[in-house]
Design a protein around this motif. Structure first.
Motif, PDB file in Angstrom:
ATOM      1  N   VAL A 101       0.872  -1.179   0.000  1.00  0.00           N
ATOM      2  CA  VAL A 101       0.000   0.000   0.000  1.00  0.00           C
ATOM      3  C   VAL A 101       0.908   1.227   0.000  1.00  0.00           C
ATOM      4  O   VAL A 101       1.555   1.537   1.007  1.00  0.00           O
ATOM      5  N   TYR A 102       0.992   1.888  -1.142  1.00  0.00           N
ATOM      6  CA  TYR A 102       1.882   3.043  -1.278  1.00  0.00           C
ATOM      7  C   TYR A 102       1.097   4.328  -1.017  1.00  0.00           C
ATOM      8  O   TYR A 102       0.131   4.629  -1.719  1.00  0.00           O
ATOM      9  N   ILE A 103       1.532   5.071  -0.008  1.00  0.00           N
ATOM     10  CA  ILE A 103       0.845   6.305   0.371  1.00  0.00           C
ATOM     11  C   ILE A 103       1.810   7.482   0.204  1.00  0.00           C
ATOM     12  O   ILE A 103       2.797   7.599   0.937  1.00  0.00           O
ATOM     13  N   PRO A 104       1.548   8.356  -0.763  1.00  0.00           N
ATOM     14  CA  PRO A 104       2.420   9.508  -0.958  1.00  0.00           C
ATOM     15  C   PRO A 104       2.324  10.486   0.213  1.00  0.00           C
ATOM     16  O   PRO A 104       1.263  10.651   0.808  1.00  0.00           O
ATOM     17  N   TYR A 105       3.434  11.103   0.531  1.00  0.00           N
ATOM     18  CA  TYR A 105       3.424  12.122   1.588  1.00  0.00           C
ATOM     19  C   TYR A 105       4.264  13.313   1.155  1.00  0.00           C
ATOM     20  O   TYR A 105       5.190  13.189   0.350  1.00  0.00           O
ATOM     21  N   TYR A 106       3.903  14.451   1.692  1.00  0.00           N
ATOM     22  CA  TYR A 106       4.662  15.687   1.488  1.00  0.00           C
ATOM     23  C   TYR A 106       4.934  16.297   2.857  1.00  0.00           C
ATOM     24  O   TYR A 106       4.006  16.434   3.671  1.00  0.00           O
ATOM     25  N   ILE A 107       6.178  16.630   3.137  1.00  0.00           N
ATOM     26  CA  ILE A 107       6.547  17.270   4.399  1.00  0.00           C
ATOM     27  C   ILE A 107       6.831  18.742   4.119  1.00  0.00           C
ATOM     28  O   ILE A 107       7.693  19.073   3.294  1.00  0.00           O
ATOM     29  N   ALA A 108       6.106  19.624   4.762  1.00  0.00           N
ATOM     30  CA  ALA A 108       6.264  21.066   4.558  1.00  0.00           C
ATOM     31  C   ALA A 108       7.695  21.490   4.857  1.00  0.00           C
ATOM     32  O   ALA A 108       8.373  20.920   5.722  1.00  0.00           O
ATOM     33  N   ASN A 109       8.148  22.514   4.146  1.00  0.00           N
ATOM     34  CA  ASN A 109       9.550  22.925   4.259  1.00  0.00           C
ATOM     35  C   ASN A 109       9.845  23.779   5.482  1.00  0.00           C
ATOM     36  O   ASN A 109      10.968  24.252   5.641  1.00  0.00           O
ATOM     37  N   HIS A 110       8.858  23.986   6.364  1.00  0.00           N
ATOM     38  CA  HIS A 110       9.154  24.796   7.550  1.00  0.00           C
ATOM     39  C   HIS A 110       9.763  23.975   8.690  1.00  0.00           C
ATOM     40  O   HIS A 110      10.060  24.529   9.751  1.00  0.00           O
ATOM     41  N   TRP A 144      -2.727  12.091  -1.226  1.00  0.00           N
ATOM     42  CA  TRP A 144      -1.502  12.118  -0.437  1.00  0.00           C
ATOM     43  C   TRP A 144      -1.789  12.728   0.925  1.00  0.00           C
ATOM     44  O   TRP A 144      -2.835  13.331   1.149  1.00  0.00           O
ATOM     45  N   ILE A 145      -0.852  12.520   1.861  1.00  0.00           N
ATOM     46  CA  ILE A 145      -0.954  13.209   3.142  1.00  0.00           C
ATOM     47  C   ILE A 145       0.053  14.359   3.140  1.00  0.00           C
ATOM     48  O   ILE A 145       1.197  14.199   2.697  1.00  0.00           O
ATOM     49  N   SER A 146      -0.406  15.486   3.612  1.00  0.00           N
ATOM     50  CA  SER A 146       0.420  16.685   3.679  1.00  0.00           C
ATOM     51  C   SER A 146       0.753  16.956   5.143  1.00  0.00           C
ATOM     52  O   SER A 146      -0.121  17.337   5.924  1.00  0.00           O
ATOM     53  N   ILE A 147       1.988  16.723   5.512  1.00  0.00           N
ATOM     54  CA  ILE A 147       2.409  16.869   6.904  1.00  0.00           C
ATOM     55  C   ILE A 147       2.871  18.305   7.133  1.00  0.00           C
ATOM     56  O   ILE A 147       3.836  18.769   6.530  1.00  0.00           O
ATOM     57  N   GLU A 148       2.149  19.005   8.004  1.00  0.00           N
ATOM     58  CA  GLU A 148       2.379  20.433   8.210  1.00  0.00           C
ATOM     59  C   GLU A 148       2.365  20.770   9.693  1.00  0.00           C
ATOM     60  O   GLU A 148       1.735  20.078  10.489  1.00  0.00           O
ATOM     61  N   VAL A 157      -9.422  10.579   9.897  1.00  0.00           N
ATOM     62  CA  VAL A 157      -9.418   9.122   9.994  1.00  0.00           C
ATOM     63  C   VAL A 157      -9.612   8.537   8.603  1.00  0.00           C
ATOM     64  O   VAL A 157     -10.652   8.743   7.976  1.00  0.00           O
ATOM     65  N   GLY A 158      -8.602   7.830   8.114  1.00  0.00           N
ATOM     66  CA  GLY A 158      -8.685   7.167   6.825  1.00  0.00           C
ATOM     67  C   GLY A 158      -8.467   8.088   5.643  1.00  0.00           C
ATOM     68  O   GLY A 158      -8.275   9.297   5.774  1.00  0.00           O
ATOM     69  N   ARG A 159      -8.505   7.491   4.466  1.00  0.00           N
ATOM     70  CA  ARG A 159      -8.280   8.201   3.209  1.00  0.00           C
ATOM     71  C   ARG A 159      -9.434   9.161   2.930  1.00  0.00           C
ATOM     72  O   ARG A 159     -10.599   8.784   2.987  1.00  0.00           O
ATOM     73  N   GLN A 160      -9.106  10.403   2.607  1.00  0.00           N
ATOM     74  CA  GLN A 160     -10.115  11.427   2.347  1.00  0.00           C
ATOM     75  C   GLN A 160     -10.254  11.755   0.868  1.00  0.00           C
ATOM     76  O   GLN A 160     -11.269  12.278   0.433  1.00  0.00           O
ATOM     77  N   GLY A 161      -9.230  11.470   0.083  1.00  0.00           N
ATOM     78  CA  GLY A 161      -9.223  11.871  -1.318  1.00  0.00           C
ATOM     79  C   GLY A 161      -8.520  13.205  -1.479  1.00  0.00           C
ATOM     80  O   GLY A 161      -8.711  14.122  -0.677  1.00  0.00           O
ATOM     81  N   GLY A 162      -7.673  13.328  -2.488  1.00  0.00           N
ATOM     82  CA  GLY A 162      -6.891  14.540  -2.669  1.00  0.00           C
ATOM     83  C   GLY A 162      -5.818  14.632  -1.592  1.00  0.00           C
ATOM     84  O   GLY A 162      -5.367  13.627  -1.042  1.00  0.00           O
ATOM     85  N   GLY A 163      -5.414  15.848  -1.278  1.00  0.00           N
ATOM     86  CA  GLY A 163      -4.428  16.041  -0.218  1.00  0.00           C
ATOM     87  C   GLY A 163      -5.119  16.210   1.122  1.00  0.00           C
ATOM     88  O   GLY A 163      -6.082  16.961   1.227  1.00  0.00           O
ATOM     89  N   GLN A 164      -4.661  15.500   2.133  1.00  0.00           N
ATOM     90  CA  GLN A 164      -5.259  15.621   3.464  1.00  0.00           C
ATOM     91  C   GLN A 164      -4.174  15.944   4.476  1.00  0.00           C
ATOM     92  O   GLN A 164      -3.077  15.382   4.464  1.00  0.00           O
ATOM     93  N   THR A 165      -4.499  16.859   5.367  1.00  0.00           N
ATOM     94  CA  THR A 165      -3.519  17.362   6.324  1.00  0.00           C
ATOM     95  C   THR A 165      -3.332  16.423   7.501  1.00  0.00           C
ATOM     96  O   THR A 165      -4.295  15.931   8.080  1.00  0.00           O
ATOM     97  N   VAL A 166      -2.082  16.186   7.831  1.00  0.00           N
ATOM     98  CA  VAL A 166      -1.699  15.613   9.118  1.00  0.00           C
ATOM     99  C   VAL A 166      -0.877  16.694   9.800  1.00  0.00           C
ATOM    100  O   VAL A 166       0.207  17.045   9.334  1.00  0.00           O
ATOM    101  N   SER A 167      -1.423  17.259  10.853  1.00  0.00           N
ATOM    102  CA  SER A 167      -0.742  18.352  11.538  1.00  0.00           C
ATOM    103  C   SER A 167       0.172  17.829  12.639  1.00  0.00           C
ATOM    104  O   SER A 167      -0.269  17.104  13.537  1.00  0.00           O
TER     105      SER A 167
END
Length: 282
Positions: A101-110, A144-148, A157-167
């Motif tokens: 299960v491949y889950i893309p993630y993006y980590i904010a540059n701050h 993807w999950i966007s870690i900010e 909770v769970g896949r939302q579709g599009g980009g979803q925030t994990v704070s």
């Protein structure tokens, strides 16, 4: 002669400047190491539930941030308050033909390099024990999950579709167990104390709960994956969670002396549930 003296002065100034810069860099590095050490010690002493409570206790959300329930679960509408996405609409991320299960993630540059390392360690901790593979976001990814670093620690909770925030706020959320906790939410898991069979294992003391927080103890029709209630789950909050009088809000039954809510990282049951939900062994 004056020119020679001037050159020596410039040379001395350069030496002094480089020495000062080196000292500042060393000092900064030591300070960062000290902060990392303090955080590591705290993460060893405090369970995840308490770390989340501290981080979100005085949270003031921005206008574009979601409502939180259960302390750190993001929802977009009130109707989601007592719904488990895995039973109401589907929450799982796509499984590929290779069984992963491949889950893309993006980590904010701050985030600093040290902070990114904590997050990356949490992401990678799933790959050795489950079929979950978090990988960096690529152009063309649809989900993807966007870690900010937003206000507090939270996830949907769970896949939302599009980009979803994990704070994962830089102040209070960057611990290994906290990262795992929020990622488990993103994978589709709720808190242990809201399990459908909660009342067989936990007694809730409603009179001790902050009035406007009582809904956080409502049971949810959860998918428990045939696994037992786990007092040591990283998703189990501590016994004083949401207390208005420093008295326990929940205790284990029938043996009130059982330790619970003390996890600092995923338990075996947490891992087993991921593997069962995503059928990792098939």
């Amino acid at each position: 002669m004056c020119f020679s003296g001037l050159s020596r002065s410039l040379a001395d100034m350069l030496v002094f400047s480089w020495t000062l810069l080196a000292l500042l860099l060393v000092s900064s590095s030591r300070a960062e190491e000290e902060v990392a050490t303090i955080e590591e010690v705290m993460s060893q002493e405090l369970p995840v539930g308490e770390l989340l409570d501290r981080a979100n206790r005085d949270r003031v959300p921005d206008l574009d941030e979601p409502v939180l329930i259960g302390g750190d679960i993001a929802i977009d509408q009130e109707s989601d308050r007592n719904a488990d996405p895995c039973t109401s609409r589907g929450c799982m991320w796509q499984k590929w033909t290779d069984g992963k299960v491949y889950i893309p993630y993006y980590i904010a540059n701050h985030y600093s390099s040290r902070e990114r390392a904590i997050i990356t360690r949490g992401l990678e901790s799933f790959s050795s024990v489950t079929c979950i593979r978090f990988r960096p976001y690529q152009n063309g990814d649809q989900e993807w999950i966007s870690i900010e670093s937003r206000n507090g620690c939270y996830s949907y909770v769970g896949r939302q579709g599009g980009g979803q925030t994990v704070s994962l706020n830089r102040q209070g959320c960057l611990y290994h167990g906290t990262v795992q906790h929020e990622l488990l939410h993103a994978l589709g898991f709720n808190h242990e104390q809201t399990r459908s069979d909660r009342d067989n294992h936990i007694r809730v003391y409603w009179e001790n709960i902050i009035d406007e927080m009582k809904y956080n103890f409502d049971k949810i029709n959860t998918l428990n994956q045939g696994t037992p209630y786990d007092y040591n789950s990283v998703m189990q909050y501590h016994k004083h969670a949401f207390s208005k009088n420093n008295q326990p809000t929940m205790m284990p039954i029938p043996n009130s002396n059982v330790s619970f809510g003390q996890a600092t990282q995923m338990s075996r049951n947490d891992i087993e549930r991921v593997n069962r939900l995503y059928k990792c062994c098939e």
